[in-house]
Structures are given as C-alpha cells and as structure tokens.
Design a protein around this motif. Sequence first.
Motif, PDB file in Angstrom:
ATOM      1  N   LEU A   5       0.868  -1.172   0.000  1.00 18.37           N
ATOM      2  CA  LEU A   5       0.000   0.000   0.000  1.00 18.37           C
ATOM      3  C   LEU A   5       0.907   1.225   0.000  1.00 18.37           C
ATOM      4  O   LEU A   5       1.296   1.717   1.057  1.00 18.37           O
ATOM      5  CB  LEU A   5      -0.910  -0.014   1.236  1.00 18.37           C
ATOM      6  N   ASP A   6       1.265   1.696  -1.182  1.00 12.34           N
ATOM      7  CA  ASP A   6       2.191   2.819  -1.321  1.00 12.34           C
ATOM      8  C   ASP A   6       1.388   4.113  -1.360  1.00 12.34           C
ATOM      9  O   ASP A   6       0.583   4.330  -2.273  1.00 12.34           O
ATOM     10  CB  ASP A   6       3.014   2.655  -2.601  1.00 12.34           C
ATOM     11  N   ASP A  11      -3.429   8.048  -5.901  1.00 10.88           N
ATOM     12  CA  ASP A  11      -4.264   8.549  -6.996  1.00 10.88           C
ATOM     13  C   ASP A  11      -4.588   7.439  -7.999  1.00 10.88           C
ATOM     14  O   ASP A  11      -5.712   7.350  -8.495  1.00 10.88           O
ATOM     15  CB  ASP A  11      -3.566   9.711  -7.722  1.00 10.88           C
ATOM     16  N   GLU A  12      -3.623   6.589  -8.277  1.00 10.71           N
ATOM     17  CA  GLU A  12      -3.855   5.485  -9.193  1.00 10.71           C
ATOM     18  C   GLU A  12      -4.863   4.497  -8.611  1.00 10.71           C
ATOM     19  O   GLU A  12      -5.723   3.955  -9.325  1.00 10.71           O
ATOM     20  CB  GLU A  12      -2.540   4.767  -9.490  1.00 10.71           C
ATOM     21  N   ALA A  13      -4.786   4.263  -7.290  1.00 10.24           N
ATOM     22  CA  ALA A  13      -5.739   3.365  -6.641  1.00 10.24           C
ATOM     23  C   ALA A  13      -7.156   3.923  -6.742  1.00 10.24           C
ATOM     24  O   ALA A  13      -8.113   3.175  -6.996  1.00 10.24           O
ATOM     25  CB  ALA A  13      -5.348   3.152  -5.180  1.00 10.24           C
ATOM     26  N   MET A  14      -7.311   5.233  -6.578  1.00  5.42           N
ATOM     27  CA  MET A  14      -8.640   5.830  -6.706  1.00  5.42           C
ATOM     28  C   MET A  14      -9.145   5.750  -8.140  1.00  5.42           C
ATOM     29  O   MET A  14     -10.349   5.554  -8.373  1.00  5.42           O
ATOM     30  CB  MET A  14      -8.620   7.285  -6.213  1.00  5.42           C
ATOM     31  N   ARG A  15      -8.255   5.872  -9.094  1.00  6.63           N
ATOM     32  CA  ARG A  15      -8.674   5.721 -10.497  1.00  6.63           C
ATOM     33  C   ARG A  15      -9.180   4.302 -10.765  1.00  6.63           C
ATOM     34  O   ARG A  15     -10.158   4.112 -11.508  1.00  6.63           O
ATOM     35  CB  ARG A  15      -7.517   6.063 -11.436  1.00  6.63           C
ATOM     36  N   ALA A  19     -12.930   3.402 -12.007  1.00  8.35           N
ATOM     37  CA  ALA A  19     -13.090   2.736 -13.298  1.00  8.35           C
ATOM     38  C   ALA A  19     -14.056   1.567 -13.193  1.00  8.35           C
ATOM     39  O   ALA A  19     -14.844   1.314 -14.096  1.00  8.35           O
ATOM     40  CB  ALA A  19     -11.732   2.267 -13.818  1.00  8.35           C
ATOM     41  N   GLY A  20     -13.999   0.839 -12.079  1.00  7.26           N
ATOM     42  CA  GLY A  20     -14.934  -0.241 -11.779  1.00  7.26           C
ATOM     43  C   GLY A  20     -15.297  -1.097 -12.982  1.00  7.26           C
ATOM     44  O   GLY A  20     -14.615  -1.085 -14.000  1.00  7.26           O
ATOM     45  N   PRO A  21     -16.417  -1.823 -12.907  1.00  7.45           N
ATOM     46  CA  PRO A  21     -17.190  -2.001 -11.675  1.00  7.45           C
ATOM     47  C   PRO A  21     -16.564  -3.059 -10.778  1.00  7.45           C
ATOM     48  O   PRO A  21     -15.874  -3.965 -11.247  1.00  7.45           O
ATOM     49  CB  PRO A  21     -18.558  -2.467 -12.192  1.00  7.45           C
ATOM     50  N   GLY A 188      -5.355  -8.873  -4.603  1.00  5.18           N
ATOM     51  CA  GLY A 188      -6.032  -8.109  -5.635  1.00  5.18           C
ATOM     52  C   GLY A 188      -6.948  -6.994  -5.186  1.00  5.18           C
ATOM     53  O   GLY A 188      -7.473  -6.261  -6.034  1.00  5.18           O
ATOM     54  N   ALA A 189      -7.173  -6.825  -3.881  1.00  2.00           N
ATOM     55  CA  ALA A 189      -8.053  -5.754  -3.422  1.00  2.00           C
ATOM     56  C   ALA A 189      -7.388  -4.398  -3.607  1.00  2.00           C
ATOM     57  O   ALA A 189      -6.172  -4.254  -3.481  1.00  2.00           O
ATOM     58  CB  ALA A 189      -8.418  -5.962  -1.955  1.00  2.00           C
ATOM     59  N   THR A 190      -8.203  -3.377  -3.904  1.00  5.50           N
ATOM     60  CA  THR A 190      -7.731  -1.991  -3.965  1.00  5.50           C
ATOM     61  C   THR A 190      -8.148  -1.297  -2.683  1.00  5.50           C
ATOM     62  O   THR A 190      -9.340  -1.215  -2.377  1.00  5.50           O
ATOM     63  CB  THR A 190      -8.339  -1.258  -5.171  1.00  5.50           C
TER      64      THR A 190
END
Length: 624
Positions: A5-6, A11-15, A19-21, A188-190
């Motif tokens: 968890l960097d 910001d990339e994790a929020m993207r 993007a989902g679903p 694999g979880a964000t």
Amino acid sequence: MPGVLDARDRDEAMRRLAAGPLDVLVIGGGITGAGAALDAASRGLRVGLVESSDLAAGTSSRSSKLIHGGLRYLEQGDFKLVKEALRERDLLVSRLAPHLVRPVPFLYPLYRKVVERPYVGAGLVIYDALEGIKRPVPHHRHLTTRGALRRVPALRPDRLAGAMLYYDAQVDDARYTVTVARTAALHGATVVTRASAVSLLFSSGGTDSPHGGHLPPIPPGPRTPRGMPDGKAMLSDMRDGERVTGARVTGARVRDEETGRTFDVAATRTVVCVGVWSDLVHQASGVRAGYQVRMSKGVHLVMDRSAIDAETGMIVRTSKSVLFFIPWGDRWIVGTTDTEWSGDRAEPAATAEDVDYILGEANRVLARPLSRADVLAVYAGLRPLVAEPAPVKHADARHADAKGAGASGGAEKPTTKLSREHVVDAPLPGLVSIAGGKFTTYRLMAKDVVDAAVENFPRPVPPSVTGELPLLGADGLPAVRACAQRLADDYGVPLASVEHLVAKYGSIAGELLDLIRADKSLGQRLTGGSPYLRAEVAYAVTHEGALHVTDVLARRVRLLIESADSGASAAPEVAAIMAPLLGWNRRRRAAEVREYQAFAATNAAALRAPAPLGAPPAEELVPA
C-alpha cells in the motif's frame, strides 16, 4: 507491487476504484472491513475498500491488544462464543499470524480458598476443554500462594490464597489490521484511505446500473431474522420490494478527504463495516437496519514495566467486570472500563474518573499502589455492541423477532451484559452490514458478511479460504528467525534491530533491511522511540499507506501510547522522513508536526485532570 500500500500511488488506486465495476465494495478500514476485503478478494472477487480516516484509526487500534476466548463470557454462559474465539486464537497463533499473535501467561489471584479455587478451576477446565486437543498454548495450572508471589511479587500477600495460571495471546491490533489490509491487496483488493463513502448509489428499476443519490426513507416493515449456516450471525432475509420496491444498492459516492474531490464507485455488492458509525450510516442513507449499535467505552492505562513487579500478565475481578494487567514490551497496559458512551465517535475521551477507577481497582491487589505519576499514557476506544432492537409498534409487530423487537421495552442492559456476538443484516438488495463481535473473531465475522453479500450472486463464488491463508509475513517465519544473526551481519545492523523487525514484520523484515541498505541513516533509532527505527517511518509510507504523521506515530510505531510525551518529541523527525517521500514543503512539515502534537496533548488530557471529589479509597482489598 502485490501486497504493497504505497501512499505515493494513492491517486492510481482511486482511479481503479472509479473505473470499476467492482464485485464488492467494502466501506470501513477497521479489522472487520480489512478482514472482509481479504475474504472477498481471496475468493476471486474484484474488491475495493474505502476508509474515511486511516486503517485501524478507530476501535481497531484502541483495544486491549488481546486475542482471547473471554473467561468472563463463560460466566455469562456464552460457551459458543468462547469456543469459537479459542479456536480462532489458536489458528492465529499457530498458522495464520504467528509473527503477530503470541501466547501470554496470565495469573488469576485467589482470595477465597475454599470457594474460589474450585469455582475458577472448573471454569479453566472448561476453557481448556473448549479449545480442543491440539493446542499451541499450555494447559492451566494451580499455584500456591508462594508460587503466585514468585511470579508476581507485586501482589499483596495478605489474604492471598494462591492463584491460577492460564494462557491467552496478545497482538498489536493496529499492525495486525494493516497486515490484513495488505494481505487483501496481495490478493487483488484496492485499498484507499482518507476516502469517505458520503452516500450510497442505487438503481430504482432493479438493474445494476448506478444512479447517484441517497436511498429514500424505508417504511417500517417486518423483519424475519434467520441464522447463518454456522448459526452465529443473524441475517435479515430481505426480498426485493419488502422495504423499497425495486431499490438496489449499486455502490457508493466517495469523497477524497485529501482533495475534496468526489467520484462514484460502482459495485454489485456493498458491505458496510463501520462499527460504532453503523447507525449513522444507515440513518443518513435512509436504511432501516435490523439491529442497533450501543457504544461502550474502554479505557486503558500504559505504564513502565518497573511500576509493577511481575513476570506474567494478570487478570483480577473488579466490582463491575475484570481488570487485565497486560505485558507490552517494556510497558504494561492496564484496563479496561466498560461504560455507555454517547459522545464523539471519532475521538472518545478518557476522563479523570476513568483513570482513577482503573488505578483504584489495580491498587486493591498491589502491594505498591499505583498513582497517576506511574501512568505514561491513556487511550480510549469504543466497542460497537449490538443491542436488542426497540419494540416494534406498528401493526406487524407480531412478526418481529421475539428476542429483539418483541422485548418488553424495560430498562436497557448495561453494556457489560450485552453480547459480544456479531450480527449481519441485509437491509436492501445489494447492501449488507455487520456490527458487534470482537477482534479475536474478526475472520469469522468477515466470512459471515461476505457469505451474506454473495448470496444469489450473478456467478458462483467459492467458499471462504481465509482459514488456510497465512497473513503477509507468516510464510517462512521460522527460517527468518533462525537467520537473524546472518541478516545482521549481511546488512550491517545490530542483531537487536533485526530481531525487533522480525518480531514486528515477520518474514518480510528484509524489505525494511533493504531500505536501510540503501540509506544507512534509516537504521538509526527514532528520537525517544526505542526500539523503533527510522526505516519503519519510510516503510509506513511506501508499503503501509501512511499519509500523515499521526498515521505513523499513533498506529505504525505506537509511540502515541508508549512514550512519556506521547511521541511529540519524535514528530519533527518523522515529518522530516516522510516529507521527501510525499513531496511536503517546509510549511506542510510544520503543519503536520503541530497537528500531531495537538492530537497527542488532547489524548493525554485525562492524566492532567484533577481526581474527582469524593473518589472512593483505592486501598480496599478485593471484595468477597
């Protein structure tokens, strides 16, 4: 990198979330939310987790740091809860997290030889029997008065009639929660912190396409609780149209608390794991859940090991419950209280009365009385206990659960008498929530809430596998422990530092040693932070998602509760290490330091408060 968890990649994790679903969106980053994210991700589901503050920022960093069956729950007749908790304790100690959960002996002093020894002894026989044959901790033992005083010289000898010795386990609760979240990310979880779910998304036409907005008010209607397959949790068996015709939750609108930006996260299932915030989330979304949460405040005192002369932990009866003396490195944790709370959920405050109650109860059994001068720190957390629902007054009351909604409506139970079991509820299609439970049984709670979430899922979902899934840092632990001296030689750091890192991070301690190899200054200890290393601060940012100085000092290196100044003197150094990693300028660094020091001062306010007038004397021995 898997399992990392960097904070710099947030910001990339929020993207990815936007993007989902997703298959499952988990709201809440305490131990239950992190556990649910791990359970769902390890079943092959696409999972996201959002937390409005930091991982373990609430109850999950303010517990008694125990993994235990709960001796006092035996006395309340809750054998099923104790049996499940003991099995989970042994699973964590032996297979899933041996680097984080360790056995600890506890001494139970006896003061009524004729009555108390057979009574307590019988309870511990049951405690051992419920655990089963295969056990990673020893059986209980009977001790004479001399044997008790040899292990705990701090006990008052007068009227002491011997003791019982038994084993439970302890954990760094915040570190454990972070490790579970990282293991979820490994699968694999964000995971995104400082991101609040501000409203639920729903579709009114029974499709899975999200439409923004709050859920409409839910009209009163009957609830039909039914048991989950393992008989532990309750699930409100909802069908489309029972409360809101055609309404289906399809995700959540999320606000980035660092920037104020909002974005939608679409998910087939949304799982709410927010503990003491559960009722507020339900109310804000117009959801009528099948349970209510009552908050119970638990306060703990932290003091130096020299304050209490003992080689084991202790558990003693109090006038209201039990009091634990828990060894914590070179400190003691003493507590806890169990009192109703209706104040600030984010920062529950310890009071002067709380401090004096704990000191008074401790001094009933100690030869050298403790005083406020012995206390280094105090912390308070909230238990999200599930209360019986209020009586149903509408025409369908006859259909309500007889144990809950059919209650008489008399005086509420004290929080010490409320069950520590958990409840799962499905108030709307696509939405599942959970509350109650205890840290020890978090894995079962996560399994139950994910089981409920994937019921009638669009595709087959495998059963939970977390009972066979070691957490990050557990694999290869014996070899890493055996190689400590070689690692010290290879990396040019003291053996004590390697042993400290292995004890905290397990088999991934080499990741911190790599940081030290790249920057030798990171091998130094933090100012006033023994045994913590500067590398742990950098690692908290690059691998554990820490965004603020408070995240590091309160939950990654625990100086908030371990140092005499609550970590205030270390704040400038921590900010200086974090600054180049997170792009902070001088002004931001100063602001972070001020914010943490103000937080630390507020946290210690109860120790500066005067003792309450008319406080009872603390010298009385344990009552008969």
